[in-house]
Design an enzyme around this catalytic site. Structure first.
Site, PDB file in Angstrom:
ATOM      1  N   GLU A   1       0.828  -1.207   0.000  1.00 12.44           N
ATOM      2  CA  GLU A   1       0.000   0.000   0.000  1.00 12.44           C
ATOM      3  C   GLU A   1       0.861   1.256   0.000  1.00 12.44           C
ATOM      4  O   GLU A   1       1.917   1.306   0.634  1.00 12.44           O
ATOM      5  CB  GLU A   1      -0.900   0.040   1.239  1.00 12.44           C
ATOM      6  CG  GLU A   1      -1.980  -1.005   1.256  1.00 12.44           C
ATOM      7  CD  GLU A   1      -2.855  -0.913   2.507  1.00 12.44           C
ATOM      8  OE1 GLU A   1      -3.770  -1.732   2.634  1.00 12.44           O
ATOM      9  OE2 GLU A   1      -2.609  -0.020   3.346  1.00 12.44           O
TER      10      GLU A   1
ATOM     11  N   CYS B   1      -3.666   1.423   8.050  1.00 16.64           N
ATOM     12  CA  CYS B   1      -2.536   0.933   7.279  1.00 16.64           C
ATOM     13  C   CYS B   1      -2.579  -0.596   7.190  1.00 16.64           C
ATOM     14  O   CYS B   1      -2.694  -1.285   8.200  1.00 16.64           O
ATOM     15  CB  CYS B   1      -1.232   1.387   7.943  1.00 16.64           C
ATOM     16  SG  CYS B   1       0.222   0.944   7.003  1.00 16.64           S
TER      17      CYS B   1
END
Length: 357
Positions: free
Chosen positions: A92, A341
């Site tokens: 990511e 996250c």
């Protein structure tokens, strides 16, 4: 065999590499500017590079960046990219819009072994470190996204707070930092870069010795060993006393302020007594420390943790201020997408593993 990414080399490494192969060091600069100023997508686009040098680079390196798998765009302008690496792994990267500029949060590892009990990043164990080229590639991927929009926007800030523990991938992290800070390339200043660590004390000292002038943030999340160990297993190996000694070394060596990150978890670490204990822990370090309070983004797999009530957040902040501790509350980004996250990556991997009905 896959060729290594040319983005994994610093300018000095590129100069030495060319020199070892009979080329002048000066031929590295046109290559570097083509990569980071012109942001070419192929070697054939490097018009200012001598043909024999270009052929050598093309033979030994790849200019391949990361493949976009999924993109989520928030109403506040935050963009979360799920990127596929050459080996198929997913990572990511997040673009965040601030009043002071455009910030990119990068990932440094595929998965994470730190195992913080509230974190989505640690749901999948670390399988490998990212190369410096793969970390740099995240910045270029976002910059090309901005270039395509045609508004002339540039990435101005970097936070190394994505999936993984940056200091557990120290060599590649440092190469990445030197690359993005280079004045002849992306030229992102060290005061515009923040590296976050869960508290690897030896690496904090090593980072201080390098004196890169990059900002450092330490994920503390609790004011005492018992509580911190219950939510961060790394505290068993590196208790708060050892961590604070490393922080003291960093402060003395660099004379730079440091940020202590503190995720607020409802009923666990967000009470008045926790704030008072945290202020006591900061102690005489007050002029050099800022406590950054972070509202928690709930994760399905960690449902026993909940976001603190707003009154608790403001009460904690007020108590820190009354104790003369510099304190801030992190501005949230992307709350209408998979904000935590590692969350988007974890969900995608689950989908790929779930058989079709």
């Amino acid at each position: 065999m896959n060729k290594p990414s040319i983005y994994g080399m610093t300018l000095e490494q590129l100069r030495l590499w060319l020199e070892e192969r009979g080329h002048k060091k000066s031929r590295a600069l046109p290559v570097w500017e083509a990569l980071y100023r012109e942001r070419v997508s192929g070697f054939e686009e490097m018009d200012g590079v001598r043909p024999e040098c270009l052929a050598l680079l093309k033979e030994h390196f790849s200019l391949q960046t990361l493949e976009e798998h999924t993109r989520q765009e928030s109403s506040d302008g935050t963009v979360k990219f799920l990127l596929r690496l050459e080996d198929g792994n997913l990572i990511e990267t997040v673009l965040m819009r601030h009043k002071f500029g455009l910030s990119v949060c990068v990932t440094t590892q595929v998965g994470c072994n730190i195992g913080c009990s509230f974190c989505a990043s640690g749901l999948l164990k670390k399988s490998r470190d990212l190369t410096s080229g793969e970390i740099t590639g995240q910045i270029l991927k976002v910059q090309r996204y901005l270039d395509a929009a045609g508004e002339g926007e540039l990435v101005s800030h970097i936070v190394v707070m994505g999936i993984g523990e940056p200091f557990d991938n120290f060599t590649h992290l440092i190469a990445f930092l030197r690359t993005v800070m280079d004045a002849k390339g992306l030229a992102i200043g060290p005061r515009h870069i923040t590296v976050s660590t869960s508290g690897l004390a030896d690496k904090i000292r090593e980072f201080a010795d390098l004196n890169l002038r990059v900002n450092l943030a330490v994920s503390l999340h609790a004011p005492n060993n018992d509580l911190r160990t219950s939510i961060m297993k790394i505290n068993k190996a590196i208790p708060i006393e050892k961590l604070m000694q490393a922080i003291d070394y960093y402060l003395e060596k660099t004379n730079q302020r440091i940020t202590l990150e503190y995720i607020l978890l409802r009923g666990i670490n967000d009470q008045r007594e926790h704030a008072l204990e945290l202020a006591e822990l900061v102690g005489d370090r007050r002029p050099y420390v800022n406590v950054n309070l972070i509202p928690y983004n709930p994760v399905d797999e960690h449902s026993h943790y909940q976001r603190s009530e707003q009154d608790s957040v403001l009460g904690f902040y007020d108590m820190m201020k009354k104790q003369n501790v510099s304190c801030s509350i992190r501005l949230e980004h992307g709350t209408d997408i998979d904000a935590a996250c590692g969350q988007l990556r974890s969900k995608q991997i689950k989908r790929e593993k779930t058989p079709a009905v």
